[in-house]
Design an enzyme around this catalytic site. Structure first.
Site: not given
Ligand code: 8BR
Ligand code: GLC
Length: 467
Positions: A305, A308, A450-451
């Site tokens: 993201n 990162e 994100g995952d």
């Molecule tokens: P990270 O945890 O790696 O930041 O990924 C989160 C991702 O979730 C964001 O980059 C965004 O694209 C997506 N996201 C989030 Br936060 N809120 C969202 C929402 N309400 N609807 C759809 N996607 C979302």
């Molecule tokens: C990190 C957190 C874990 C969570 C995950 C989600 O690894 O430690 O608790 O489930 O992020 O992406």
């Protein structure tokens, strides 16, 4: 050609529908995926203003507020715990602090929770890829207590176990052991959540991490001794959980000991032609971050993201570009991912941020874009439901509106790159894919989105290109 906003949204709608069909039809082609290394138990609590204020008043508001301004990044007292939670709310930022004290761990248990879910990138992806996409999935679990094993859904999800000298694959529920419960306490809050005079600018979560195993990237015996056999059984691998590494540990070992093992795993994966994706979570330690950039050439793909990416640009680029990346504008981000590809030679970079995704690849293919669209539907489904249980939940996300603000970026890209068409830009030796995403207005929770994005895009692209 200049289309109106309405026309553009309609064009994307068609692309979304086609991408969903293409991805769902192709996913059964994937023969096996490996997910390593971090699996844990996520206990989720949706914060309640009155409860939180009462608890903070009991221990003394002032001392807690001091921690908001001078974050400790780790928890050995209640002031640290609540200071961390309030800081996360105030900034609307995701944070994860390690819980050092047994007393606080007991307090957290007693405070309770609303939901238990499988956690860690590997664990979360296992329930999605094995449980929902029905791809045979091997997952690393550092510990396998009943509480955690029961959180894995039914489906082709396996952990390797030794039966004598033979390595067998069984569902985690069939391999339960009396081992440690690795618990991450997740405190979620919605946008606008108010506590005292603090208001959350956006939804997010604070994580109190009470898990001594993933913190050191502990690898269980089957992975230390049977990795070759595991690698032979899969076509794809997604690696995560290295963000927690420290420079050195009290027993004299260092991050290098872990990374040597990871590199040997990557060598095995490459020997068996397994495509590998690295999920780049925020890595606080700069030296470890440098080393992680150093092992990227061994991977097929990386996902990250804006935070990162900026943290990587601080190392391979400069402060100005890092700042621009954080601001989220599309051109500096394109410069940054091109720089990352120049520096590491990695063949695929998937960038995701609130509102749009990009993928830079060394190959040309419409499937790269379709995979991003499919991932955006999966993300919206995850935001809506908290847990995706069936592929139909992802189909339902087709009705979530496409982010109109990203259409402005699309127009800018079109002006800059004459070749731009249907989200794809030919950059001579590279292809750039751009998609505006679906945004859910009031998400149920944010953890694991994100995952969901990175794994859905990586596996569906592979599946569609294979068919
Ligand atoms: P990270 O945890 O790696 O930041 O990924 C989160 C991702 O979730 C964001 O980059 C965004 O694209 C997506 N996201 C989030 Br936060 N809120 C969202 C929402 N309400 N609807 C759809 N996607 C979302
Ligand atoms: C990190 C957190 C874990 C969570 C995950 C989600 O690894 O430690 O608790 O489930 O992020 O992406």
């Amino acid at each position: 050609m200049k289309e109106s906003l309405k026309e553009r949204i309609r064009l994307w709608k068609n692309l979304y529908i086609n991408a969903f069909e293409n991805a769902v039809n192709a996913i059964p082609n994937v023969e096996g995926v490996l997910l390593a290394y971090n699996t844990n138990i996520d206990v989720i609590k949706y914060l309640d203003k009155d409860d939180l204020e009462k608890r903070i008043n009991q221990i003394g508001k002032e001392r807690v507020f001091e921690v908001i301004e001078t974050p400790t990044e780790r928890i050995s007292s209640l002031e640290h715990l609540f200071g961390g939670i309030l800081r996360s709310i105030k900034l609307g930022k995701a944070m994860e602090w390690f819980v050092e004290s047994e007393e606080i761990r007991r307090y957290l248990r007693e405070w309770g929770w609303d939901e238990l879910r499988i956690g860690g990138q590997a664990g979360i992806m296992a329930n999605l890829l094995g449980g929902v996409y029905r791809i045979p999935t091997i997952v690393h679990v550092p510990q396998n207590p009943k509480l955690q094993a029961d959180l894995f859904v039914d489906g082709p999800i396996y952990v390797p176990i030794f039966k004598g000298k033979e390595l067998k694959l069984v569902h985690p529920k069939e391999a339960v052991k009396e081992e440690n419960e690795l618990i991450h306490y997740i405190y979620e809050f919605p946008r606008g959540f108010q506590v005292f005079d603090i208001q959350a600018p956006r939804e997010n979560r604070f994580i109190a991490n009470a898990d001594d195993y993933n913190a050191r990237v502990y690898m269980r015996k089957e992975f230390r001794e049977g990795f070759e056999k595991i690698a032979k059984r899969v076509e794809l691998a997604i690696i995560s959980g290295l963000q927690v590494l420290k420079e050195y540990y009290s027993d004299g070992t260092t991050y290098r000991d872990v990374l040597d093992r990871v590199e040997s795993h990557l060598n095995s994966l490459n020997r068996y032609d397994v495509r590998s994706h690295f999920e780049f979570a925020y890595t606080a330690n700069r030296l470890v971050r440098e080393e992680l950039i150093g092992i990227l050439p061994k991977f097929t793909s990386v996902g990250l993201n804006e935070v990162e990416l900026a943290s990587i640009v601080e190392i391979i680029g400069d402060e100005t570009l890092a700042k621009e990346v954080l601001e989220g504008h599309v051109f500096p981000i394109i410069d940054a991912i091109n720089l990352l590809m120049d520096e590491t030679g990695i063949g695929r970079i998937h960038f995701h941020t609130y509102g749009y995704y990009l993928a830079l690849t060394k190959y040309r293919s419409e499937e790269v874009r379709d995979a991003l669209l499919f991932a955006s539907l999966a993300a919206a489904a995850k935001a809506m439901k908290g847990n995706i249980e069936r592929i139909e939940h992802i189909r339902d996300a087709l009705s979530v509106p496409t982010n109109e603000r990203a259409i402005v970026f699309e127009e800018e890209l079109e002006k800059e790159f004459t070749e731009f068409e249907n989200g794809l830009i030919d950059m001579v030796d590279r292809q750039l894919a751009f998609v505006p995403t679906k945004i859910v207005t009031s998400p149920k929770s944010t953890v694991g989105i994100g995952d969901t994005i990175s794994s859905s895009a990586f596996i569906s692209e592979f599946a569609m290109r294979k068919s």
